[in-house]
Design a protein around this motif. Structure first.
Motif, mmCIF file in Angstrom:
data_model
loop_
_atom_site.group_PDB
_atom_site.id
_atom_site.type_symbol
_atom_site.label_atom_id
_atom_site.label_comp_id
_atom_site.label_asym_id
_atom_site.label_seq_id
_atom_site.Cartn_x
_atom_site.Cartn_y
_atom_site.Cartn_z
ATOM 1 N N UNK A 20 -7.041 -27.212 -18.172
ATOM 2 C CA UNK A 20 -6.951 -28.637 -17.865
ATOM 3 C C UNK A 20 -7.451 -28.846 -16.437
ATOM 4 N N UNK A 21 -8.544 -29.593 -16.289
ATOM 5 C CA UNK A 21 -9.141 -29.794 -14.975
ATOM 6 C C UNK A 21 -8.482 -30.928 -14.208
ATOM 7 N N UNK A 22 -8.224 -32.046 -14.880
ATOM 8 C CA UNK A 22 -7.644 -33.191 -14.181
ATOM 9 C C UNK A 22 -7.074 -34.185 -15.180
ATOM 10 N N UNK A 23 -6.173 -34.990 -14.678
ATOM 11 C CA UNK A 23 -5.674 -36.140 -15.414
ATOM 12 C C UNK A 23 -6.070 -37.392 -14.650
ATOM 13 N N UNK A 24 -6.479 -38.410 -15.370
ATOM 14 C CA UNK A 24 -6.963 -39.619 -14.710
ATOM 15 C C UNK A 24 -6.676 -40.824 -15.596
ATOM 16 N N UNK A 25 -6.965 -41.993 -15.046
ATOM 17 C CA UNK A 25 -6.849 -43.246 -15.781
ATOM 18 C C UNK A 25 -8.205 -43.933 -15.797
ATOM 19 N N UNK A 26 -8.481 -44.647 -16.870
ATOM 20 C CA UNK A 26 -9.730 -45.393 -16.969
ATOM 21 C C UNK A 26 -9.607 -46.655 -16.133
ATOM 22 N N UNK A 27 -10.536 -46.813 -15.196
ATOM 23 C CA UNK A 27 -10.579 -48.015 -14.364
ATOM 24 C C UNK A 27 -11.620 -48.973 -14.884
ATOM 25 N N UNK A 28 -12.625 -49.240 -14.069
ATOM 26 C CA UNK A 28 -13.659 -50.198 -14.469
ATOM 27 C C UNK A 28 -14.593 -49.587 -15.502
ATOM 28 N N UNK A 29 -14.953 -50.394 -16.495
ATOM 29 C CA UNK A 29 -15.918 -49.989 -17.522
ATOM 30 C C UNK A 29 -17.083 -50.975 -17.484
ATOM 31 N N UNK A 30 -18.294 -50.453 -17.402
ATOM 32 C CA UNK A 30 -19.487 -51.295 -17.435
ATOM 33 C C UNK A 30 -20.295 -50.971 -18.687
ATOM 34 N N UNK A 31 -20.981 -51.993 -19.204
ATOM 35 C CA UNK A 31 -21.776 -51.834 -20.429
ATOM 36 C C UNK A 31 -23.183 -52.355 -20.190
ATOM 37 N N UNK A 32 -24.171 -51.618 -20.708
ATOM 38 C CA UNK A 32 -25.553 -52.047 -20.564
ATOM 39 C C UNK A 32 -26.420 -51.277 -21.550
#
Length: 290
Positions: A108-120
């Motif tokens: 397990x390298x890291x735990x994180x949370x999803x912040x900003x999501x951009x779409x294009x």
């Protein structure tokens, strides 16, 4: 030396990344940048998403590090509608380094949370924020003039009656504005700031903040704070609650709920804080802000 350590020390490795995403509703999804499906810890990691990760870094201190994860919207589990609807916002992500020939060898390298999501152009990029990002969230109450409660919630304590609710059907969507029928008994602005909830159609269950409510003949216009994520067709049903602009005067005059106001309306502003007494002013201890 463990089997995974020995593998990392070898001249040739068979490594890949796996991401386990846990949404706020408890849904668990797995993705990998390997070309085959992998399974471990009760999760299947699908390759179809084409996820790739940017360079990762770890810093000392409380600064939240950010890693970008990119992928294609063609994956069956990841849709543009779900991203736009905020389904992935705040989801937790576990990143693993895995020996794809022996998935029991992983780290397990890291735990994180999803912040900003951009779409294009059919692609998405999600920022993975470190757990330190939670330290940036407001804890407790803040001193401000406006109310911090939502109309009708446990802190507001106001009981929404029939006159404070409405329902109807959609006639047409014009960008972020819904042309609706069924709200003819309510005047302009009554639902401004309220919550619209779709009760039928593709967007059923989705809630939208109403930025502006105005009458237009037999119909009403509800400007939503952003374009609805799921397609909404004419005839879709909805419910909507009265809006509150969070001001003390609105709480007092529109809802007669001043005793439960969750703000500090009599907090002096900068002008009062830096002001000084003069003979022309009356200082009798009354509130500076009404």
């Amino acid at each position: 030396m463990s089997g995974f350590e020995a593998h990392l020390a070898a001249d040739v490795t068979t490594l890949c990344h796996c991401w386990r995403v846990t949404l706020r509703d408890g849904t668990v999804m797995g993705f990998t940048d390997h070309d085959r499906k992998l399974e471990f810890a009760g999760t299947s990691f699908e390759p179809e998403s084409g996820l790739t990760a940017s360079e990762a870094r770890a810093s000392l201190g409380l600064t939240s590090d950010v890693v970008d994860v990119s992928g294609a919207l063609s994956a069956a589990q990841i849709t543009e509608a779900d991203i736009a609807a905020g389904r992935y916002d705040g989801a937790s992500v576990e990143t693993y380094l895995v020996n794809w020939q022996a998935v029991s060898e992983r780290q397990l390298l890291r735990k994180a949370m999803i912040g900003r999501i951009t779409r294009k152009d059919g692609q998405f990029t999600a920022e993975l924020e470190g757990l330190q990002a939670e330290l940036d969230q407001t804890a407790g109450r803040t001193l401000r003039r406006l109310c911090s409660a939502e109309l009708g919630d446990a802190r507001c304590r106001f009981v929404l009656g029939a006159s404070h609710k409405g329902s109807g059907s959609l006639t047409q969507m014009k960008g972020d504005t819904a042309i609706v029928t069924g709200l003819g008994g309510h005047g302009d602005g009554w639902f401004t700031g309220g919550i619209l909830t779709w009760t039928s159609g593709a967007a059923a269950g989705r809630c939208e903040r109403v930025e502006l409510h105005r009458r237009n003949g037999d119909q009403s216009e509800l400007k939503l704070w952003r374009e609805t994520a799921a397609p909404v067709a004419a005839g879709a049903r909805f419910t909507v609650t009265a809006g509150c602009d969070k001001h003390f005067s609105t709480c007092r005059d529109k809802f007669s709920n001043a005793r439960n106001f969750q703000g500090f309306p009599h907090l002096p502003g900068n002008d009062a804080a830096y002001g000084y007494a003069t003979e022309a002013e009356e200082h009798d201890g009354r509130p500076l802000v009404l």
